[in-house]
Scaffold this motif. Structure first.
Motif, PDB file in Angstrom:
ATOM      1  N   ALA A 123       0.821  -1.210   0.000  1.00  0.00           N
ATOM      2  CA  ALA A 123       0.000   0.000   0.000  1.00  0.00           C
ATOM      3  C   ALA A 123       0.854   1.259   0.000  1.00  0.00           C
ATOM      4  CB  ALA A 123      -0.915   0.014   1.224  1.00  0.00           C
ATOM      5  N   THR A 179       3.662  -1.519   4.417  1.00  0.00           N
ATOM      6  CA  THR A 179       2.329  -1.957   4.811  1.00  0.00           C
ATOM      7  C   THR A 179       1.640  -2.528   3.581  1.00  0.00           C
ATOM      8  OG1 THR A 179       2.218  -0.194   6.465  1.00  0.00           O
ATOM      9  CG2 THR A 179       0.138  -1.215   5.836  1.00  0.00           C
ATOM     10  N   LYS A 197      -1.659  -3.778   1.252  1.00  0.00           N
ATOM     11  CA  LYS A 197      -2.966  -3.190   0.948  1.00  0.00           C
ATOM     12  C   LYS A 197      -4.040  -3.690   1.908  1.00  0.00           C
ATOM     13  CE  LYS A 197      -1.965  -2.223  -3.856  1.00  0.00           C
ATOM     14  NZ  LYS A 197      -2.191  -2.600  -5.261  1.00  0.00           N
ATOM     15  N   GLY A 242      -3.547  -3.811   5.029  1.00  0.00           N
ATOM     16  CA  GLY A 242      -3.293  -3.115   6.276  1.00  0.00           C
ATOM     17  C   GLY A 242      -2.344  -3.810   7.232  1.00  0.00           C
ATOM     18  N   LYS A 243      -1.689  -4.877   6.778  1.00  0.00           N
ATOM     19  CA  LYS A 243      -0.745  -5.600   7.638  1.00  0.00           C
ATOM     20  C   LYS A 243       0.667  -5.057   7.449  1.00  0.00           C
ATOM     21  CE  LYS A 243      -3.382  -9.876   7.317  1.00  0.00           C
ATOM     22  NZ  LYS A 243      -3.365 -11.263   6.816  1.00  0.00           N
TER      23      LYS A 243
END
Length: 142
Positions: free
Chosen positions: A66, A92, A94, A96-97
């Protein structure tokens, strides 16, 4: 080239990666470059050829990110045509990790070009955070 010159090439490339600039690293890749990811993850394999590495490894990997991937250099050790690079990646996904892996790369250079990389990393983090690459998904469904 000497071990010191090879070390300097890798240091320059990884300092640029620390700023999010992959161009110096990509410029080092020889046309017949190979990249090996160790372990038993869906990403684990050897990919041969600069174009194949960019298409089959870097493309699917970076498509999951991301934000800008950066690599913080920790240590460099050089002897002859081999440079060992210890670094920490930070990005990060996409989803959100956080994918902040630690790597040890065994790099072989020849005439100022990167001929091969063998990557050692946290394979549990790879399995937990990254989606399998398209080629692994195709192999699993075959």
């Amino acid at each position: 080239m000497s071990a010191a010159e090879n070390k300097r090439l890798m240091q320059t490339a990884f300092e640029a990666l620390g700023r999010g600039d992959s161009r110096p690293y990509l410029d080092l890749l020889d046309d017949d470059f190979t990249f090996t990811i160790t372990g038993q993850t869906p990403w684990s394999r050897t990919i041969a050829g600069k174009a194949a590495v960019r298409r089959e490894l870097f493309g699917p990997l970076f498509a999951q990110f991301a934000d800008q991937y950066t690599a913080q250099l920790v240590n460099l050790i050089a002897e002859g045509d081999t440079v060992v690079v210890e670094h920490r990646g930070c990005v990060t996904t996409k989803g959100g990790k956080l994918y902040n892996n630690e790597y040890c790369l065994v790099c072989r250079l020849e005439n100022g070009k990167l001929k091969s990389v063998k990557e050692y990393a946290d394979s549990l983090l790879v399995d937990r955070v990254l989606d399998p690459p398209p080629w692994a998904q195709a192999e699993a469904s075959a």
